[in-house]
Design a protein around this motif. Structure first.
Motif, PDB file in Angstrom:
ATOM      1  N   ILE A 198       0.837  -1.196   0.000  1.00 34.55           N
ATOM      2  CA  ILE A 198       0.000   0.000   0.000  1.00 34.55           C
ATOM      3  C   ILE A 198       0.877   1.253   0.000  1.00 34.55           C
ATOM      4  O   ILE A 198       0.615   2.215  -0.720  1.00 34.55           O
TER       5      ILE A 198
ATOM      6  N   LEU B 288       0.265   3.658  -3.406  1.00 31.95           N
ATOM      7  CA  LEU B 288      -0.437   4.947  -3.389  1.00 31.95           C
ATOM      8  C   LEU B 288       0.308   6.053  -4.141  1.00 31.95           C
ATOM      9  O   LEU B 288      -0.309   6.775  -4.926  1.00 31.95           O
TER      10      LEU B 288
ATOM     11  N   ALA C 289      -7.279   3.696  -5.259  1.00 29.94           N
ATOM     12  CA  ALA C 289      -6.677   4.279  -4.060  1.00 29.94           C
ATOM     13  C   ALA C 289      -7.616   4.157  -2.869  1.00 29.94           C
ATOM     14  O   ALA C 289      -7.178   3.877  -1.744  1.00 29.94           O
ATOM     15  N   ALA C 290      -8.916   4.343  -3.101  1.00 31.75           N
ATOM     16  CA  ALA C 290      -9.895   4.201  -2.019  1.00 31.75           C
ATOM     17  C   ALA C 290      -9.934   2.766  -1.500  1.00 31.75           C
ATOM     18  O   ALA C 290     -10.077   2.552  -0.292  1.00 31.75           O
TER      19      ALA C 290
ATOM     20  N   VAL D 229      -6.786   2.400   0.720  1.00 30.57           N
ATOM     21  CA  VAL D 229      -6.894   3.130   1.992  1.00 30.57           C
ATOM     22  C   VAL D 229      -7.924   2.478   2.912  1.00 30.57           C
ATOM     23  O   VAL D 229      -7.681   2.308   4.107  1.00 30.57           O
ATOM     24  N   SER D 230      -9.073   2.097   2.354  1.00 34.32           N
ATOM     25  CA  SER D 230     -10.083   1.439   3.200  1.00 34.32           C
ATOM     26  C   SER D 230      -9.599   0.079   3.687  1.00 34.32           C
ATOM     27  O   SER D 230      -9.883  -0.309   4.824  1.00 34.32           O
TER      28      SER D 230
ATOM     29  N   PHE E 236      -6.468  -0.673   4.347  1.00 31.70           N
ATOM     30  CA  PHE E 236      -5.520  -0.360   5.414  1.00 31.70           C
ATOM     31  C   PHE E 236      -6.247  -0.051   6.718  1.00 31.70           C
ATOM     32  O   PHE E 236      -5.895  -0.566   7.786  1.00 31.70           O
ATOM     33  N   ILE E 237      -7.292   0.768   6.618  1.00 35.44           N
ATOM     34  CA  ILE E 237      -8.056   1.141   7.815  1.00 35.44           C
ATOM     35  C   ILE E 237      -8.735  -0.084   8.425  1.00 35.44           C
ATOM     36  O   ILE E 237      -8.724  -0.264   9.650  1.00 35.44           O
TER      37      ILE E 237
END
Length: 119
Positions: A31, A35, A61-62, A65-66, A68-69
């Motif tokens: 990630i 990115l 990218a979303a 990121v999601s 990762f969260i």
């Protein structure tokens, strides 16, 4: 009656294995590298005026990121790996079908089996 939290009933308290830790570190590394690359491709697509590819890059990218969260906050590793790979595969196959990157997207096809075997 409230059940007490135990190490096996609560994912936050559940001990991590070395394999799970290794996969998490690899995902975070991917990630971290992906990115900025996606950002670069998005800038190029904006300059070329290709709105559809810009939208696909933002969606990709979303997903990263999601993912990762979700891994960090909810420890939903396996679910994130599987859903993330399906979404990335759909976006990749769409890019191949429209000839994204002037037809060069097909060359990324060789790396996908390695990613699927790993996760």
């Amino acid at each position: 009656m409230v059940r007490p939290r135990t190490a096996w009933s609560d994912p936050v308290l559940r001990p991590r294995t070395a394999e799970k830790t290794r996969k998490r570190q690899f995902v975070f590394l991917c990630i971290g590298f992906s990115l900025p690359v996606i950002l670069g491709f998005t800038i190029v697509d904006i300059l070329e005026g290709d709105a559809l590819e810009v939208l696909i890059n933002i969606l990709m990218a979303a997903v990263f990121v999601s993912g990762f969260i979700c891994i960090k906050k909810w420890e939903a590793d396996i679910l994130v790996y599987r859903l993330g790979m399906v979404l990335l595969s759909v976006m990749f196959l769409y890019n191949v079908s429209i000839g994204s990157g002037h037809g060069t997207a097909i060359y990324w096809l060789f790396s996908f089996p390695l990613v699927y075997v790993f996760f």
